[in-house]
Structures are given as C-alpha cells and as structure tokens.
Write a protein that holds these residues in place. Sequence first.
Motif, PDB file in Angstrom:
ATOM      1  N   ASN A 106       0.854  -1.184   0.000  1.00  0.00           N
ATOM      2  CA  ASN A 106       0.000   0.000   0.000  1.00  0.00           C
ATOM      3  C   ASN A 106       0.897   1.244   0.000  1.00  0.00           C
ATOM      4  N   PRO A 107       0.652   2.210  -0.867  1.00  0.00           N
ATOM      5  CA  PRO A 107       1.440   3.456  -0.786  1.00  0.00           C
ATOM      6  C   PRO A 107       1.229   4.131   0.568  1.00  0.00           C
ATOM      7  N   ARG A 108       2.331   4.436   1.242  1.00  0.00           N
ATOM      8  CA  ARG A 108       2.202   4.909   2.624  1.00  0.00           C
ATOM      9  C   ARG A 108       3.042   6.145   2.878  1.00  0.00           C
ATOM     10  N   ALA A 109       2.442   7.083   3.605  1.00  0.00           N
ATOM     11  CA  ALA A 109       3.154   8.285   4.046  1.00  0.00           C
ATOM     12  C   ALA A 109       3.899   7.962   5.336  1.00  0.00           C
ATOM     13  N   ALA A 110       4.792   6.991   5.230  1.00  0.00           N
ATOM     14  CA  ALA A 110       5.676   6.611   6.340  1.00  0.00           C
ATOM     15  C   ALA A 110       6.998   6.222   5.691  1.00  0.00           C
ATOM     16  N   LEU A 111       8.069   6.678   6.251  1.00  0.00           N
ATOM     17  CA  LEU A 111       9.347   6.569   5.549  1.00  0.00           C
ATOM     18  C   LEU A 111       9.897   5.146   5.611  1.00  0.00           C
ATOM     19  N   SER A 112      10.275   4.627   4.456  1.00  0.00           N
ATOM     20  CA  SER A 112      10.927   3.318   4.406  1.00  0.00           C
ATOM     21  C   SER A 112      12.449   3.473   4.425  1.00  0.00           C
TER      22      SER A 112
END
Lengths: 169, 561
Positions: free
Chosen positions: B207-213
């Motif tokens: 899922n595209p996520r606004a959390a840094l990978s």
Amino acid sequence: MPSNPPRFTRRQALGLAAAALAGLVLPAGATETEREGTGQDWAARTAPAIDAFCDTLLPADPPAPAATALGVPAQVLAIAQDNPNLRRLFDFSLQWLDQSAGGRFDEVDAATRHGLLEAMAALPWEAPPRRFFHLMRDMAMGFYYAHPEALGEARLPPPQPGGYFESLP
Amino acid sequence: MSARDDFDVVVVGAGAGGGAMAWRLVQQGLRVLLLDAGPAFDPATDYPLDRADWESRHFPVKPGSRGQYTFAPMQGLEAAHDDLRSWNRVQGRLNRGDRRLPAGPGYHHVRGIGGSTLHYTGEAHRLNPRAMKLRSEHGVGADWPLDYTALEPYYLEAERLVGVAGPDATGDRWRSAPYPLPAHPLCRASQWLAVGAGKLGWRWEPNPRAALSRPYDGRPPCNYCGQCNRGCPRGDKGSADVTFIAKARASGRCEVRPDCTVVGLVVSGRRRIGAVDVVDGTGQRRRIDTPALVLAGGAIETPRLLLLHNMQHPRQAIAADGGQLGRNLLESTGWTSVGLAPEPLASHGGLPSDAICWDFNRPDARDGVVGGFRLSAAVHEADMTGPIAYARRAVPGWGKGHQAAVRKALGHAVAVAAIGEYLPHPGSFVDLDPSARDRHGLPLARIHSFNDARAVRLLAEMARSCRLLMQAAGVEDLVEEYGNYDYYSAAHVFGTCRMGTDPSSAVVDADLAVHGWENLLVCDASVFPSSGGGEAPTLTLQALAIRAADRLASRLFGKTV
C-alpha cells in the motif's frame, strides 16, 4: 497498589460506564445509596465485594498477579464513587450477588463466586446486574492489562523506542 | 479591535489541506497566517508509546482538539440485514438497539496543528481516474471538474514532500515518476493474508504509505511499532505538522496560531471577504484583515462556518446560489473483519495497512451496484494489538483460563478492512443544530446520515469479500466484525462544499474558489464531488491544495507558477 497507576483510564472508563447505563432503569427504591455519606465512604464499604469480584475475574495465575495485587479494584471504585448512577448500579448488583449467594458475596468460596458470575453474565441484557457484569469486566480487564506484569513471561516491550521488527519476515 | 497583520492569505484550519495550501503559498513568496481552533501537539510528549501503559492511551484529547457537533436521529435497522450488524465474541451484538448510532464520537477527527493527519494511518492514495466521472459514466453522483491528468503533477509534488513509500506497479493510476521511496516490506500478518488473496486470484500488494521506508529529508525511517493512529513520536509518518507546516514555518513567511477559533467572516465590498473575526486562546476577540481567505476546517466545520455567516448576514450570503452548501455529505462506507490466525504472527507490530487490494476499486467492479471498494490489512486500525483489546474484545470468559487464552492469542490477530464509495443522498447533509451551541453561543453543526439500499448492497459486498479473504487465508476464527450499517463511524467525510463547474450544482470551482467569490477558497475534503472507491483522501486533497495555491497566487498576486 503500584505507585504509578495506569491511566486506562478515567475517560475510557467513564465512556464504558455511560454505555452501561444507557437506557438502564433501576427499580425505584432499589438501593439506599443516597443516605450513606460520601463517595469515599461508599467506596470503603463496597471495597470487599469489588475486591472479590475483580479477583474472580482476574485471579492470581503465577507469575501473573491477581487484580487486587495490581490495584485494579481501587481504580474501578475511583470511577464509580463520584457517579451516583453508577453507585446505584453497583449497589443493586452487589445486593443481587449477596442474595444469590445466600450471604456476603465476598465471603463465599472461589468456585461459588465463579458460578455467581456465570449466572450474572447469563441474565438478560436489560437486567441491571448483567450491565454491571459487562462494565466490571471491561473496566477490570482494561486496568489489569495496562500493567505489563499482567502478562507474566508473555509481556511485550512498549512499541517505542525499539519498534517491532520481529513483525517483519 | 481590528489588526493589520500584513498577511497575504489567511488559512483557517491547519490540517492536510490547509497545511499544503500554506506551504505552497509561502513557496510563491506570499505571507500566510495559518489559524486552527485546536492546539499544537508535541510528538515527544503527547505520544508516549514508550510507556508500559501505552495501550491505555489513545490519541490524546487536549482542550479544543475535538470539534463539537450533533447527530440527527438515524434510520432504523432491519432484520434482513442482521448479518451486517457489528459484533464481537465477548459482547455479542454491539449495537443492541433498533436504530443506527454514532460509534463513540462518530466523526473521528483531530483539531490542531496537523489536523487529522496527526492520528491518521498515513495511506497516500491517488484517486482512481475512473472514480472521477461517476455522473457521466455511471449516471450517479457528480463528476470532478478536473481530471487525473491535471492533478498528476501535484500528486507527485505532494508525494515528494511527504516522502511516500510505494510499489512499482501503478494499476489504474499512471505515474510520471516513481515513488520517492521504495515500498515497505509486508509484515507477517499481511503475508498470511497474501496467501489467501493468492488462492482467490486477488492482487495483494504494498500500500502506498506516508511513512518513511528510508531516512528522508532529515526524518528517520519507520520502526514498525504499529501505532500510527496513536500519533507518531518519531516523525517518520508524514503528518502535516512535520512536513508541509514545518516547511512553511521554516520559510519565515508563515505564522501558525493554534487555539484560534474563527467566529465570523467579514464581507468587504461585493462578493469579497475582507477579514475574519477570531477568538484566541485567551478569549480575546479580534478582527484580522486579509486580502484572501482559505477555509480548510473539514467537511463539517467549513459548511458550518458558511451557514452561520449566511444565517447572520442573509444579504451577504456566501455560496447560497445553488443551494448546495452543506448538502451531498459523503462518508466512508466501511467494514472490518478481525480474526485469530492459527499461528503467532507478531501482529502487534508492522506498518498499519501495509497491504492493499485494488481489484474492486473501479466504480463498476461489481455487477449490480455502482461504487468501488478496496480491501486492506487492518489489524492495527482495528486496534487489536495489545492485551487489553484481546481481553476485552477477542477472548471471551474470565478467570485463569481466560488469562492463559489471552497470553496465547497475543500476536495472532489479523484483520481485513473494506472501504467503499458513498454516493450523495438527500438524507445525508450538514445543517445547523436548532438548539445546541458552542461556547461562543453559535449553533453547532448537525450531521444527518442515511444509508440507502445501494449503500447497504455495497456494504454487503464488502463484508462478503472480507470474510472470503479471511476464510481463504485460513482464519476461521473470527472474533469481531463491525461496519457502517448499524454505526456511523467516519474519519473521512466529503462533499458539503462540492467542487464543480456549474454554480447551480457546486459550491467551489476547480480552483477551489467559491463560485462568484474571487478571494474566498475552500481547501478541505468538503470539495470532493465523490468519495472514491475507498482511497484515503489526504494525498488528493494535498494535490488539490497545491494546485489551487498556484492558481490563487497567480490570479490575485500575479505570481508565476
């Protein structure tokens, strides 16, 4: 009681209490709560029964401690003592337990207490003691499992600062 | 008292839309005042996820951090739809009445600097282009007045600023450049569900996520604690406070004022806003002049503010031409199934909603009902991660057996959620409550919500799909299900200041300007003409905001994009 009681807490517990009381009608004159002193007086008088109730729900299961060892009943009473409607629900339901026990609920043995809770949980939803049972279960579990000791050796570290990399493959 | 603060634009509401608008305006060299009725939050102290009692603490409620509103009585429930009623293994049916009810506060939001992005999961979705033409292609709802191609560059801009981590596959949403960061790895619980999806032939993807990978722009990567909804103390989640607003502030051209409630709009000249009346945290009322005003208070508070103005100043009424203000309230239709897997999966951790299935996202994905939905991993959003949740909701009974069962069940929970399209209905709208008032003596917003037969049919499809996926994954032991049939529970609300080209059917135009009002914009999800098939709206709102900021800067201030 631990020195730093968890904050499950008042806001959440009051929410549960409001839900338990919603639409509930207690029989007129069912209890004598209003004649008897302050909320603290009421809490002191009610404490033995609530201790017994909480420890029936959450007994010592070494290494996990009993509910009373973690101060759970005191937290439950702190919520109820300031709320006249809750006090009436508690009194009515504890009277039901005493009558069903044929004596003081907190003085019967553990197996009898367990059976009384089973009977209480099986009452119709409209019955005040049934609401009391669910409210007590929700509050006691909430306060109890806010303590990491409650899980014994299965305890988890808090989410931070380490995160949970074990959740990844 | 009137103050000349010398701002070019006042933005009311410091959430996803207001924050992105403020950032882009200062990039254009403009001076911005960003107001919010709620407080500021300090991630280091307000989100104490390092405490032993972390599970007891949900996202903090601070003074002023929740708006006030009421609900009109909701519809009755029918026995024919009993399989769509919410339940759990401990309590049985959760709504024991015969009428739909708000679940807790009902409208789940945060007022404050960062708005609802402070407690959001952080899904960073682009809207399916096919969901933007419901009226012309499916004869229902309303079309968007701009298309995906017009928004694509702004999506890209928002993704770069936030640091979105997403997959290579694009599906219906073509991209002009890759995501700035690689997708997160799926946690063990999501991989468990992937097996089930594979058996069904469904695509189950990151899922595209606004959390840094990865470390990005001075922020650390996610460490998979699973508690985005309790607030991110690390700053890896791309909430508006640590992204758009932080950058706007750093420019030196944006002043942010929490605890400031706008209580009135001041019209100056013909169809032009001249100032706003504000009550600050000390209770002092002041008037702030502004060349341009952007309302970004969300789909409940923004129409409320405009309806209040129109009630107080009927001869200067705003957005009253088409009669659409407050109407077309869209919510997010949702269903969640929670179960216990036969194996421990350490499902207390991982990135919330890390996996998604878009297979049913197009409006015509299912025969017989218009409106798409998506499926996603949901154990964290269902808040089935800590022992309190297991003990209270998943494991029945009490006593020693119960304690042992709770210990054994921990880490086994998996959940699937479906979120779907909600179409406009005459019974769903926002108006002013005739009796309830706020502390300033102003009427509160009142939410009316109605599930029509189509909404119930779609919800049934969503519930069926969740159950099918759980079953295919071998999760036979369902412990809780809940949805929007018997409860109103919405984090995403839309439509009450609908965007469109025709003033008779829309409140704002494609540049988010109120029809006929050159210097008044609306920049929150109230402008969405349709809700989409389960996409999280934040990224689309931010793309709209950036585009509208460019248009505003050009139109009123002669700035070139």
